[in-house]
Scaffold this motif. Structure first.
Motif, PDB file in Angstrom:
ATOM      1  N   GLU A   1      57.414  31.716  34.059  1.00 24.22           N
ATOM      2  CA  GLU A   1      56.865  30.448  34.582  1.00 24.22           C
ATOM      3  C   GLU A   1      55.878  29.732  33.679  1.00 24.22           C
ATOM      4  O   GLU A   1      55.949  28.428  33.698  1.00 24.22           O
ATOM      5  CB  GLU A   1      56.305  30.655  35.956  1.00 24.22           C
ATOM      6  N   GLU A   2      55.141  30.463  32.912  1.00 18.24           N
ATOM      7  CA  GLU A   2      54.259  29.686  31.982  1.00 18.24           C
ATOM      8  C   GLU A   2      54.871  29.248  30.639  1.00 18.24           C
ATOM      9  O   GLU A   2      54.287  28.582  29.992  1.00 18.24           O
ATOM     10  CB  GLU A   2      53.126  30.578  31.632  1.00 18.24           C
TER      11      GLU A   2
ATOM     12  N   ILE B   1      55.198  45.212  36.548  1.00 16.11           N
ATOM     13  CA  ILE B   1      55.920  44.823  35.185  1.00 16.11           C
ATOM     14  C   ILE B   1      56.757  43.664  35.476  1.00 16.11           C
ATOM     15  O   ILE B   1      56.911  42.414  34.932  1.00 16.11           O
ATOM     16  CB  ILE B   1      56.593  45.773  34.285  1.00 16.11           C
ATOM     17  N   LYS B   2      57.475  43.778  36.784  1.00 17.48           N
ATOM     18  CA  LYS B   2      58.421  42.616  37.071  1.00 17.48           C
ATOM     19  C   LYS B   2      57.469  41.412  37.773  1.00 17.48           C
ATOM     20  O   LYS B   2      58.082  40.365  37.208  1.00 17.48           O
ATOM     21  CB  LYS B   2      59.279  43.020  38.465  1.00 17.48           C
ATOM     22  N   ILE B   3      56.654  41.714  38.083  1.00 19.45           N
ATOM     23  CA  ILE B   3      55.618  40.357  38.690  1.00 19.45           C
ATOM     24  C   ILE B   3      55.137  39.816  37.144  1.00 19.45           C
ATOM     25  O   ILE B   3      55.106  38.526  37.223  1.00 19.45           O
ATOM     26  CB  ILE B   3      54.348  40.984  39.536  1.00 19.45           C
ATOM     27  N   ALA B   4      54.646  40.837  36.336  1.00 21.35           N
ATOM     28  CA  ALA B   4      54.073  40.072  35.092  1.00 21.35           C
ATOM     29  C   ALA B   4      55.137  39.165  34.412  1.00 21.35           C
ATOM     30  O   ALA B   4      54.638  38.186  33.739  1.00 21.35           O
ATOM     31  CB  ALA B   4      53.675  41.274  34.039  1.00 21.35           C
ATOM     32  N   ASN B   5      56.325  39.923  34.352  1.00 19.62           N
ATOM     33  CA  ASN B   5      57.465  38.931  33.578  1.00 19.62           C
ATOM     34  C   ASN B   5      57.822  37.790  34.261  1.00 19.62           C
ATOM     35  O   ASN B   5      58.025  36.905  33.635  1.00 19.62           O
ATOM     36  CB  ASN B   5      58.760  39.989  33.551  1.00 19.62           C
TER      37      ASN B   5
END
Length: 123
Positions: free
Chosen positions: A98-99, A89-93
């Motif tokens: 960034e997007e 979830i940290k990686i996805a957030n």
């Protein structure tokens, strides 16, 4: 006929369908996380630690007839799954942030025109 129409509206609302899709995808994702923990993390990280402690099969641990090994195994499994989900979830957030598009620097032409009209009305 009113009941059928109401049920159709309820069943095919976007929220109900979105929820059904989320549950199905969540179940599939849960299997992926479970496999990651059981097939990769446990053999690579957990088994060497358990072997070093002398608890080769943690599920068989007991104390005076109380089989607490299954409980300890479930707790360790829960903690591993929670840690993996937290990291994902940290990686996805981070990827979401960034997007995110940056807002325009100044007001748009439409906003400028509206501000001019507002200023003229004040006068």
């Amino acid at each position: 006929m009113g009941f059928v129409k109401e049920f159709k509206e309820f069943a095919f609302k976007g929220n109900v369908i979105d929820l059904a899709v989320a549950v199905i995808i969540g179940g599939a994702f849960g299997k992926i996380i479970d496999s990651l923990v059981k097939d990769i993390i446990t053999p690579v990280l957990l088994n060497p630690v358990l072997n070093a402690v002398g608890a080769d099969n943690i599920a068989k641990l007991n104390w005076h007839g109380i089989a607490y090994g299954n409980f300890v195994s479930a707790v360790i499994n829960f903690l591993c799954i929670t840690l993996v989900l937290f990291i994902l979830i940290k990686i996805a957030n981070k990827a979401k942030k960034e997007e995110a598009p940056t807002p325009p620097a100044g007001p748009s032409n439409e906003e400028k025109l509206l501000m001019e009209i507002r200023d003229l009305l004040k006068k």
